[in-house]
Write a protein that holds these residues in place. Structure first.
Motif, PDB file in Angstrom:
ATOM      1  N   GLY A   1     -46.249   9.133  -6.780  1.00 50.70           N
ATOM      2  CA  GLY A   1     -45.543   9.588  -7.981  1.00 50.70           C
ATOM      3  C   GLY A   1     -44.416   8.685  -8.467  1.00 50.70           C
ATOM      4  N   HIS A   2     -43.950   8.960  -9.683  1.00 48.91           N
ATOM      5  CA  HIS A   2     -42.865   8.222 -10.377  1.00 48.91           C
ATOM      6  C   HIS A   2     -43.232   6.760 -10.636  1.00 48.91           C
ATOM      7  N   LEU A   3     -44.538   6.496 -10.846  1.00 48.63           N
ATOM      8  CA  LEU A   3     -45.009   5.118 -11.002  1.00 48.63           C
ATOM      9  C   LEU A   3     -44.555   4.528 -12.327  1.00 48.63           C
TER      10      LEU A   3
ATOM     11  N   LEU B   1     -34.533  20.320   1.249  1.00 47.14           N
ATOM     12  CA  LEU B   1     -34.176  21.431   0.365  1.00 47.14           C
ATOM     13  C   LEU B   1     -33.759  20.894  -0.995  1.00 47.14           C
ATOM     14  N   ARG B   2     -34.514  21.252  -2.019  1.00 50.55           N
ATOM     15  CA  ARG B   2     -34.221  20.801  -3.381  1.00 50.55           C
ATOM     16  C   ARG B   2     -34.022  22.029  -4.269  1.00 50.55           C
ATOM     17  N   SER B   3     -33.776  21.804  -5.564  1.00 49.92           N
ATOM     18  CA  SER B   3     -33.563  22.919  -6.482  1.00 49.92           C
ATOM     19  C   SER B   3     -34.846  23.718  -6.676  1.00 49.92           C
TER      20      SER B   3
ATOM     21  N   PRO C   1     -35.188   4.261  -8.645  1.00 46.71           N
ATOM     22  CA  PRO C   1     -36.502   3.741  -8.273  1.00 46.71           C
ATOM     23  C   PRO C   1     -36.903   4.148  -6.854  1.00 46.71           C
ATOM     24  N   HIS C   2     -38.067   4.733  -6.694  1.00 44.63           N
ATOM     25  CA  HIS C   2     -38.629   5.022  -5.373  1.00 44.63           C
ATOM     26  C   HIS C   2     -40.076   5.449  -5.545  1.00 44.63           C
ATOM     27  N   LEU C   3     -40.794   5.482  -4.424  1.00 44.12           N
ATOM     28  CA  LEU C   3     -42.160   6.004  -4.465  1.00 44.12           C
ATOM     29  C   LEU C   3     -42.177   7.376  -3.812  1.00 44.12           C
ATOM     30  N   HIS C   4     -42.644   8.374  -4.558  1.00 46.52           N
ATOM     31  CA  HIS C   4     -42.856   9.700  -3.978  1.00 46.52           C
ATOM     32  C   HIS C   4     -44.286   9.702  -3.436  1.00 46.52           C
ATOM     33  N   PHE C   5     -44.431   9.971  -2.148  1.00 41.83           N
ATOM     34  CA  PHE C   5     -45.751   9.894  -1.513  1.00 41.83           C
ATOM     35  C   PHE C   5     -46.056  11.197  -0.775  1.00 41.83           C
TER      36      PHE C   5
ATOM     37  N   PHE D   1     -39.089  23.112  -2.040  1.00 40.35           N
ATOM     38  CA  PHE D   1     -39.015  22.188  -0.911  1.00 40.35           C
ATOM     39  C   PHE D   1     -39.648  20.872  -1.354  1.00 40.35           C
ATOM     40  N   HIS D   2     -39.131  19.765  -0.876  1.00 38.57           N
ATOM     41  CA  HIS D   2     -39.719  18.471  -1.229  1.00 38.57           C
ATOM     42  C   HIS D   2     -41.093  18.358  -0.575  1.00 38.57           C
ATOM     43  N   SER D   3     -42.101  18.025  -1.384  1.00 39.18           N
ATOM     44  CA  SER D   3     -43.484  18.114  -0.893  1.00 39.18           C
ATOM     45  C   SER D   3     -44.031  16.780  -0.399  1.00 39.18           C
TER      46      SER D   3
ATOM     47  N   ILE E   1     -42.668  12.417   0.993  1.00 41.53           N
ATOM     48  CA  ILE E   1     -41.534  11.590   1.390  1.00 41.53           C
ATOM     49  C   ILE E   1     -41.182  10.691   0.213  1.00 41.53           C
ATOM     50  N   ASP E   2     -39.891  10.398   0.067  1.00 41.12           N
ATOM     51  CA  ASP E   2     -39.429   9.453  -0.948  1.00 41.12           C
ATOM     52  C   ASP E   2     -39.157   8.132  -0.240  1.00 41.12           C
ATOM     53  N   ILE E   3     -39.960   7.118  -0.604  1.00 42.76           N
ATOM     54  CA  ILE E   3     -39.811   5.822   0.060  1.00 42.76           C
ATOM     55  C   ILE E   3     -38.967   4.917  -0.818  1.00 42.76           C
TER      56      ILE E   3
END
Ligand SMILES: [Zn+2]
Length: 563
Positions: A100-102, A44-46, A154-158, A49-51, A53-55
């Motif tokens: 994402g967030h590369l 649950l985000r603002s 820092p993380h990878l959104h996948f 929904f988070h679409s 995984i954040d690695i």
């Protein structure tokens, strides 16, 4: 106990059944390190929904990001916000993977993107390469992990989406291994009296209900007395084995005397409906406490299709003299399950806590358009701006207006129009519509100026006024000085700032030629990489221009040397 094991088995069976619909061996990991998550799918985000995984990337940037399977790049985007630098790879099996967030793209893609950025003279770009134009092979390095866009570390959104419908699906349904032997945690249980006159523990208002942990690990709530139609909600999170992050749970199931009343999970959802998260959570509670309670009942204006099963929309009709065993089964994707049992007694009792009187002069009929004249500004709510009818609290003013507060969520944009005629013409250029926060700090709301009217479109309720910004942006070098030799430098960076209305545009030239500045709003930094261009003189003149949102502009020039 036997029942408990059976439920676990049934639940695991559900997740295994879901996995059956997805290829288990098609995709490899997008990183060379173990998968440890800072965020789960459906979290649950603002307003969404988070679409994916954040690695976690070990608090570092620059880890190689690998194509999870053979495919072709179908979309690349670079933006200040959102996913920052992002790649979409379509695979022959009908799925698209998203990274994402590369920090940076792999060499071939980096060259491709830079070419477009230089030809459009813009850092922010979006490209849709032809199918097959940019092929990638499984395991090849397509980018380096970073922290660009709306990322707080820092993380990878996948993500893994369906290539056809673009629906995001839970990446953990594709055979990825994330160690998790921990049951979800329940932080709070809440009861909602829903029908007219309904009471829970003698309260017509939402009540928090205590619970205790039982020897078998399940949770038992204090006995609840109630009458009328009621519902329940929980505040919960899931933790995986190797990190302390409080991530989202996978599914919540509610049974009443053994019958399933509601069940939803995060196998998939649609982007078109993601904002309806504000109807799943208790939004006023979130506004006050910044914690999200998920309701186990479905509001009439909730259009989410995350529900696997619904009876009476998850609402419980409690009758006098009857008793009910309500069970909430909260599960992560590994099938770790937390059971919360709520004993409910149907009882006629005195009301001790009445509903708050929220009546004001103005009532919103959600499915009709609504217009209000608030003095300094007019407000127009198109039909269905809001989810439900409610008394809106409006404050008129000569300079400042207040449109309720953010305890109500708007689903669509509404319009606020200020009349600037009382301000001298020469001032109007520097005026903008600002939203004032609780501490009266202004933030820029995109202001359209035409026909003697200043207009903004927003989904944020609250206080608005016109603010004048007469101060131009500031620009200062971050890693170099005037007349310095920079032969060993790989990049140039500068700090740009605008206090009031904020930075709108920025551009830079070297010896008169446009150069790419990568803008990171989180650190107010713009950066030029010397790899981009070969300079043919030793003496270089850098010129940077920054303009704020009302058109105040600053130009900075500096000379440096480089061999
Ligand atoms: Zn993410």
């Amino acid at each position: 106990m036997r029942f408990h094991i059976l439920t676990v088995l049934l639940l695991s069976f559900n997740i295994i059944a879901a996995q059956d619909n997805y290829p288990q061996d098609a995709f490899q990991s997008p990183l060379e390190i173990p998968l440890i998550l800072a965020g789960t799918f459906g979290e649950l985000r603002s307003d969404h929904f988070h679409s994916g995984i954040d690695i976690k990337t070990q608090q570092r940037e620059g880890l190689p990001v690998l194509a999870v399977a053979d495919g072709t790049v179908v979309r690349i985007q670079v933006s200040h916000w959102g996913y920052g630098k992002v790649i979409y790879v379509a695979h022959p099996n009908g799925y698209t993977s998203v990274y994402g967030h590369l920090k940076k793209f792999g060499p071939e893609l980096e060259e491709y993107v830079k070419k477009v950025q230089y030809s459009k003279q813009s850092y922010e770009v979006e490209m849709f390469p032809d199918y097959g134009e940019l092929k990638v092979t499984k395991g090849s390095v397509i980018a380096y992990s970073g922290n660009t866009g709306g990322s707080a570390g820092p993380h990878l959104h996948f993500e893994i989406r369906s290539s056809v419908t673009e629906r995001p699906t839970n990446p953990l349904l594709y055979g990825y291994e994330v160690r998790d032997a921990t049951n979800p945690t329940v932080l709070g249980l809440f009861g909602y009296p829903l029908s007219e006159g309904a009471l829970i523990n003698q309260s017509a208002k939402t009540v928090q209900i205590n619970f205790t942990k039982q020897p078998d690990g399940s949770l038992l709530a204090d006995k609840v007395s109630a009458l009328g139609t009621i519902g329940f909600g929980i505040n919960s999170f899931d933790r995986q084995d190797l990190a302390a992050n409080q991530n989202g749970v996978y599914s919540v199931k509610q049974t009443v005397n053994g019958r399933v009343y509601s069940e939803f999970d995060f196998e998939t959802f649609s982007f078109a409906e993601t904002r309806y998260i504000n109807t799943l959570i208790d939004y006023p509670y979130f506004y006050k406490n910044r914690q999200r309670i998920q309701k186990c009942f479905k509001e009439p204006y909730n259009h989410l299709d995350i529900y696997k099963s619904l009876y009476n929309n998850g609402k419980i009709d409690v009758e006098e003299g009857m008793s009910y065993q309500v069970e909430l089964l909260i599960s992560d994707i590994e099938g770790n399950l937390t059971k919360l049992v709520i004993p409910v007694e149907g009882k006629q009792e005195m009301e001790k806590v009445a509903k708050e009187d929220d009546r004001t002069e103005d009532f919103i009929l959600a499915d009709k358009p609504n217009n209000f004249d608030l003095g300094a500004a007019k407000v127009y709510f198109p039909a269905n701006t809001f989810y439900e009818d409610f008394y809106i609290d409006l404050k008129k003013g000569n300079d400042t207006i207040t449109i309720h507060d953010n305890s109500v969520s708007a689903h669509r944009n509404f319009t606020i129009s200020f009349d600037p005629s009382k301000y001298p013409l020469e001032d109007r250029k520097q005026l903008f519509i600002a939203r004032l926060d609780d501490k009266n700090r202004p933030s820029y709301s995109k202001t359209y100026k035409r026909d003697g009217s200043f207009t903004t479109r927003t989904r944020s309720l609250g206080t608005y006024t016109l603010v004048k910004d007469s101060v131009a942006p500031t620009i200062r070098p971050k890693n170099f000085k005037e007349k310095q030799w920079l032969s060993n430098y790989s990049y140039l960076s500068l700090i740009i700032n605008d206090d009031l209305s904020g930075v709108d545009t920025y551009s830079a030239t070297l010896n008169g030629e446009w150069i790419l500045m990568e803008y990171e709003p989180k650190t107010n930094t713009i950066t030029y990489n010397f790899d981009d261009k070969i300079l043919n003189t030793n003496e270089c003149e850098l010129k940077v221009t920054v303009t704020d949102n009302v058109g105040n502009s600053t130009t900075f020039t500096s000379t440096f040397f480089r061999k």
